[in-house]
Each structure stands twice: as structure tokens, then as C-alpha cells.
Design an enzyme around this catalytic site. Sequence first.
Site, mmCIF file in Angstrom:
data_model
loop_
_atom_site.group_PDB
_atom_site.id
_atom_site.type_symbol
_atom_site.label_atom_id
_atom_site.label_comp_id
_atom_site.label_asym_id
_atom_site.label_seq_id
_atom_site.Cartn_x
_atom_site.Cartn_y
_atom_site.Cartn_z
ATOM 1 C CB SER A 21 -6.440 -43.067 6.362
ATOM 2 O OG SER A 21 -5.046 -43.218 6.283
ATOM 3 C CG ASN A 22 -3.717 -44.159 1.881
ATOM 4 O OD1 ASN A 22 -2.807 -44.884 2.226
ATOM 5 N ND2 ASN A 22 -3.586 -42.837 1.812
ATOM 6 N NE ARG A 23 -5.737 -52.234 0.846
ATOM 7 C CZ ARG A 23 -5.671 -52.752 -0.381
ATOM 8 N NH1 ARG A 23 -6.552 -52.359 -1.285
ATOM 9 N NH2 ARG A 23 -4.753 -53.633 -0.706
ATOM 10 C CB ALA A 88 -0.222 -43.552 0.285
#
Length: 215
Positions: A21-23, A88
Amino acid sequence: MNVLVTAGPTREPIDPVRYLSNRSSGKMGYALAHAFAHEGHRVLLISGPTSQPLPDHVDYLPVTTAAEMHQAVSRHIGRMDIAIFAAAVADYTPVHAEPQKIKKTGDRLTLELVRTPDILGSARGAFGFTGTLVGFAAETEALEENARKKLASKGCDLVIANDVSKPGIGFDSDRNEVLLVYPDQSVALPAEDKVHLANHLAEAILELAAGKADR
Ligand code: CTP
């Protein structure tokens, strides 16, 4: 107006207990959904997992993976006047999710990844969307140039670009400083908290949509 907003990160499963995943916090997308709903527009928020409170008077469709987000958008974008892609989305996903938890064996482990569907890039072509299309660009260099390329290649009316290498704004933060990149001009907005910024962005997007309706 009918407004679709994608928000948050996606999660791409590696095995039953792990994911890529991402932030992304989802703050910008949720603040935008709130801003449009507050002005009386009908909002569908398609969001990956976040801890943001759901804004009032917003239709909510939760998704987990990029593929699920792609499918949800393809189903609903047809009746939208405005589509804003603030999510995102993971650009790559594991080729397959292991059905059982991966056990540690050797010193190294290689994951094979494959591209996810480009949801924003599908809007004009595969989805046949003719409404107002807004993308986001998170860049660490050549902000305007990269955003302008995105604007053209994805057929957007506006790309909201931010420099994610600047500390204290953008990803994971309450504040953001963006450059609005239109086909014929760019407008820099001052840094402000995402809630106020969302109101300014909603105003700019509604102006664009009104201009499109007049044509
Ligand atoms: N996006 C999308 N589907 C994807 C990837 C991104 O809809 N699979 C959308 C995002 O919501 C955002 C925009 O596309 O609006 C970001 O564009 P993209 O070119 O994916 O940005 P980067 O991932 O930063 O691209 P690059 O690797 O080319 O810098």
C-alpha cells in the site's frame, strides 16, 4: 451535479495477512467529497481503506484493491458530471496473492508484481466519460512538466499537482500546496489546510464544469 470522488490508498494483497500500500491518508479526497456535498451536490465517494470519518450526505462505496476501484468507477462514472481521482492507486499488484501466509525460508524473497489498471487513464477511452475530469499528480521533480504530460495523456480538464518531496504538505499531512494545471494555464495556490483547500478546489472545479456545460 453528480460528482464522483476516488480517495485513499489501495491495498494489494500479498498473502492473507500482508499487503502492498502507500501513505495516503485519504484526507484530500474526503475533504473534497465533503466540500461538494456541503454545496448540495450529489457525491459518490469510492474509497480505499482509510480512518477518515465519512462526510455527511455522501454516498460511500468502499473498495480495497486497485482492481475493485477500477470496477466500481467503471460502473458509476457514466452518470457523473464531474469525476475527481484523488486516490493513491497502487501502480503494481502481486501477480497472485498467496492463499496461505508466506513462511520465512531463505534470506531473500522476490515478489513478482504486475501493473494495475489505470483508472484515470480509462475514463475518456474505455469508460467513455465526457464530463469534467480531474486528476491528481504527486511528483518529486519537474512538477508542472510532469503534471502537464498527465493532463494531456489522460484527457483531463485539470490536474492538481503537488510536490511530495516538500516536508509538511501532501501525503499523510493536514496541509497541502498545489499547482492547478489546466490545458491553457497553471495557477499556484498557497499552502493551506486540506479542508480549506478542498473548498477552493471545489469552486475551481465547479467553474470548469459550468464552462463545459456552456460549450
Ligand atoms: N490513478 C488511477 N489509477 C491508477 C493509478 C493512478 O486512477 N492505477 C490516478 C490517481 O488517482 C491520480 C493520477 O492517476 O489522479 C496519478 O497519475 P499517475 O500517472 O498514476 O501518477 P503516478 O503514479 O505518480 O505516475 P508516474 O508513475 O507516471 O509518475
